[in-house]
Write a protein that holds these residues in place. Structure first.
Motif, PDB file in Angstrom:
ATOM      1  N   TYR A  44      -5.292 -12.610   0.186  1.00 18.45           N
ATOM      2  CA  TYR A  44      -6.803 -12.485  -0.152  1.00 18.45           C
ATOM      3  C   TYR A  44      -6.891 -13.341  -1.408  1.00 18.45           C
ATOM      4  O   TYR A  44      -5.851 -13.646  -1.950  1.00 18.45           O
ATOM      5  N   LEU A  75      -0.827  -8.558   0.852  1.00 18.26           N
ATOM      6  CA  LEU A  75      -0.353  -7.194   1.030  1.00 18.26           C
ATOM      7  C   LEU A  75       0.763  -7.346   2.287  1.00 18.26           C
ATOM      8  O   LEU A  75       0.470  -8.254   3.172  1.00 18.26           O
ATOM      9  N   LEU A 119      -6.836  -1.880   3.572  1.00 21.25           N
ATOM     10  CA  LEU A 119      -6.717  -3.219   3.936  1.00 21.25           C
ATOM     11  C   LEU A 119      -5.530  -3.522   4.749  1.00 21.25           C
ATOM     12  O   LEU A 119      -4.535  -2.985   4.565  1.00 21.25           O
ATOM     13  N   ILE A 158      -7.187  -1.390  -2.904  1.00 16.82           N
ATOM     14  CA  ILE A 158      -6.600  -2.102  -1.602  1.00 16.82           C
ATOM     15  C   ILE A 158      -6.385  -0.988  -0.484  1.00 16.82           C
ATOM     16  O   ILE A 158      -5.853  -1.396   0.494  1.00 16.82           O
ATOM     17  N   GLN A 162       0.968  -1.207   0.017  1.00 16.63           N
ATOM     18  CA  GLN A 162       0.086  -0.158  -0.056  1.00 16.63           C
ATOM     19  C   GLN A 162       0.818   1.352   0.042  1.00 16.63           C
ATOM     20  O   GLN A 162       0.416   2.255  -0.518  1.00 16.63           O
TER      21      GLN A 162
END
Length: 459
Positions: A250, A271, A245, A242, A181
């Motif tokens: 996932y 992630l 999250l 995303i 992220q």
């Protein structure tokens, strides 16, 4: 069966790797539809430079990967060959990079069920190796292809990285399926839907469901999409947000809702915390927001003010990585160039605020040094020798003796900018722009130069 293989050495940011055997390399093999009953296997692989062994010389660092491949159907050998990717780096420090990597794709036509592909990747210096093996089933009875996950998808009509293109779009695949992220808000997906319903002479309709579930099976994103395609199968690219999250695994599934069975494909991604470098050009995130706005960052100031400090730094980091990808320039070169321009602006254009924040600074940072700078003062022989010493009177100019300058760019960015020092303190105001639709001239620019000033002289 035919082979299609392309080799390229690139410096790209933002990929992780999966540990596999001695050689830490990420590999995935995906099945896609081709015309007729043909299908094609795309084998994407990537390896960070820090996971290769390099030999050094006066010109930089050299390494290489030997790729040996073979395929069989249980009865006979269908493929048997190999090739070498030579990797040459001009900067020794890149050999330790957390983000830069070598990426390639091996593709081959595939027509039968049960074919087995085996590929061995060998570091030519260390001799570390990894063998990838996969048995493929036919997808001709299915109504959806495999799903390829991408770091980014951008418009690019050049021949650069041609083997990663689909049409005029560049797809930066991520075979590790690990995303950060800190670097992106979205995971991009590419897949195909087959056996569509024809809705007109040239169009086929499609209807699909995309779902994302967390590691406990909870649906965290679900969307249905309808559309039309100029081809059957239809090639679909979509993004999964995303943001916000948690770091975990996932599951992502796509279902072709036009069909009742053999209509779903499932993949996964994770992630994770980003361990690579964080990029910035200025110490203050709030100042850097103004800087990246010059270069195309689109979020509003109200949005920016609501962000916590960590999110601001993440936004800045993502911007520079994306800007590097779009401009096809290594990120450190981008940042070095921008910092040099900031320093130049502060030295030359500062007044009651920093030079890079001035209107001349904005143009200089965005487009670099002009090819020509012409400086004048209202009332002198400004912009043309057609005027005599009474030129200010002839043009009804009210601001005699004020300085102004015309910046002209004559390369790919063919434009000109006129700046007027209304306060006589080096705080030049941008009053006229020629041939740049992204920037506007002042409505009253003639107020500064005279209502009868010849506009052609500013171009």
């Amino acid at each position: 069966m035919t082979i299609k293989r392309v080799f390229v050495v690139v410096l790209l940011s933002c990929l992780a790797y999966l540990r596999a055997g001695d050689l830490k390399i990420s590999v995935e093999a995906l099945n896609f539809f081709e015309k007729g009953d043909r299908t094609i296997i795309d084998v994407n692989y990537s390896i960070k430079y820090k996971n290769l062994t390099f030999s050094e010389n006066e010109n930089g660092a050299i390494s290489g990967i030997r790729v040996d491949y073979k395929a069989n159907n249980g009865k006979k050998v269908l493929l048997d060959g190999g090739y070498t990717n030579k990797i040459v780096l001009s900067r020794i420090e890149d050999t330790k990079s957390e983000t830069k990597e070598h990426i390639d794709r091996f593709s081959f036509d595939y027509a039968g069920d049960g074919n087995v592909l085996e590929m061995t990747f060998t570091d030519l210096v260390s001799k570390d190796s990894y063998t990838f093996k996969k048995k493929f089933g036919s997808i001709n009875h299915r109504y959806i292809s495999d799903i390829e996950l991408e770091d980014y998808v951008i418009a690019d009509s050049t021949k650069n990285l041609e083997y990663l293109h689909r049409g005029d779009m560049l797809y930066k695949s991520n075979p590790s399926r690990v995303f950060y992220q800190e670097l992106t808000d979205s995971v991009y997906c590419y897949f195909q839907l087959n056996d569509l319903t024809k809705t007109s002479k040239y169009h086929w309709g499609y209807y699909y469901l995309l779902e994302v579930k967390d590691s406990k099976g909870k649906v965290i994103d679900s969307k249905k999409s309808k559309g039309s395609s100029l081809s059957n199968p239809a090639s679909i690219t979509t993004a999964v947000n995303i943001s916000g999250l948690s770091n975990q695994m996932y599951t992502l599934s796509v279902t072709n809702l036009e069909q009742a069975d053999n209509n779903t494909t499932v993949t996964d991604f994770s992630l994770s915390d980003f361990l690579g470098e964080i990029y910035c050009a200025l110490p203050s995130p709030d100042e850097e927001y103004k800087l990246i706005k010059y270069l195309g960052y689109e979020e509003s100031s109200s949005f920016w003010k609501r962000l916590p400090l960590t999110r601001k730094r993440r936004e800045i980091n993502r911007f520079w990585i994306n800007y590097s990808n779009i401009t096809k320039t290594p990120i450190r070169e981008v940042l070095t160039l921008v910092k040099e321009r900031v320093e130049y602006c502060n030295d030359k254009f500062s007044h009651h605020k920093k030079g890079w924040e001035s209107e001349r600074g904005k143009v200089y940072i965005k487009y670099g040094a002009p090819n020509d700078v012409a400086k004048y003062a209202v009332g002198d022989l400004d912009a043309s020798d057609e005027y005599d010493l009474d030129s200010a009177i002839e043009r009804d100019a009210l601001l005699n003796d004020r300085e102004y300058e015309i910046w002209r760019y004559t390369g790919a960015h063919f434009a000109s900018y006129t700046f007027f020092d209304i306060n006589m303190d080096n705080s030049h105001k941008l009053i006229y722009v020629y041939n740049n639709p992204d920037m506007d001239s002042a409505v009253n620019w003639r107020f500064y130069l005279g209502k009868n000033f010849d506009e052609e002289l500013l171009k």
